[in-house]
Design an enzyme around this catalytic site. Structure first.
Site, short mmCIF file in Angstrom:
data_model
loop_
_atom_site.label_atom_id
_atom_site.label_comp_id
_atom_site.label_asym_id
_atom_site.label_seq_id
_atom_site.Cartn_x
_atom_site.Cartn_y
_atom_site.Cartn_z
N SER A 137 0.80 -1.22 0.00
CA SER A 137 0.00 0.00 0.00
C SER A 137 0.84 1.27 0.00
O SER A 137 0.31 2.37 -0.17
CB SER A 137 -0.94 0.03 1.21
N LYS B 35 1.70 4.32 7.38
CA LYS B 35 0.85 5.17 6.53
C LYS B 35 1.22 6.63 6.69
O LYS B 35 1.86 7.05 7.65
CB LYS B 35 -0.63 5.00 6.91
#
Length: 229
Positions: free
Chosen positions: A149, A187
């Site tokens: 991701s 993230k």
């Protein structure tokens, strides 16, 4: 005021620079100070650097410069004048420019972390050798990346994320976020209308939005290591 170990380290570095013109390696400093690991040396150097006593010369792994000595340091005694009043022999100083080397320190390696759906991190502890030049001040640890991701940020499955330990971060920084006290993920962090948004760097994934009490910052990305098979 410096600690006894900080005093001892700065004196040792200065002595080696005066004797050889080359700053000591992390291994030499570890042995001189009778420390158990190079990570202890790294913490001492970071503390001295933050307080303005030493600095690292750029683009060199083994290059330390003593900027100032502690105020309570005792100057070295002067050599006695020869009895026959002959002029003392002045030995030339060694070159002052330290030479590069590949100093490596060991930082904790805490399991795997998700760059996708959150997975459990800190599931065990070993260590990872890291070039000292990759790390700045502060305490660091490493996590192995799992998932894709964050590939648009250049972070790939199997990379080792080098993380500076902190519990605060600014919007847009890549963080290790502990979600609901159980799972950790890597993230981009954003504050969004009273909520916390964790953004991926892959268009195939959606942002994750949590309440402010559901997310705890455990560190900020400081660098990456990658293996090539």
């Amino acid at each position: 005021m410096l600690t006894a170990k900080q005093h001892e380290l700065i004196r040792f570095i200065q002595q080696r620079l005066e004797e050889t013109g080359i700053s000591p390696s992390f291994e030499e400093m570890k042995e001189a100070l009778d420390l158990k690991s190079k990570s202890g040396v790294h913490r001492l150097i970071s503390a001295l650097e933050e307080r303005g006593f030493i600095r690292r010369l750029p683009n060199r792994a083994r290059a330390l410069e003593v900027i100032r000595q502690p105020e309570d340091s005792t100057p070295a005694p002067r050599a006695a004048k020869p009895a026959n009043d002959a002029a003392p022999v002045v030995m030339p100083k060694a070159p002052s420019m330290p030479s590069p080397a590949n100093d490596v320190i060991e930082i904790p390696l805490h399991g795997r972390i998700a760059a996708g759906a959150p997975i459990e991190a800190l599931e065990g502890q070993s260590s990872l050798p890291v070039p000292a030049a990759l790390l700045g001040p502060g305490e660091h640890y490493a996590l192995e990346v799992s998932g894709d991701s964050m590939i648009e940020a250049g972070i790939f499955d199997g990379d080792f994320a080098l993380v500076r330990r902190t519990n605060t971060a600014r919007d847009g920084e890549i963080v290790v976020a502990l979600v609901r006290g159980e799972e950790a993920t890597l993230k981009y962090l954003y504050k969004d209308g009273g909520m916390v948004r964790l953004d991926p760097a892959n268009a195939a994934y959606d942002p994750q939005v949590y309440g402010p009490d559901e997310v705890q910052v455990q560190g900020k990305l400081a660098g990456l290591l990658r293996r090539y098979h």
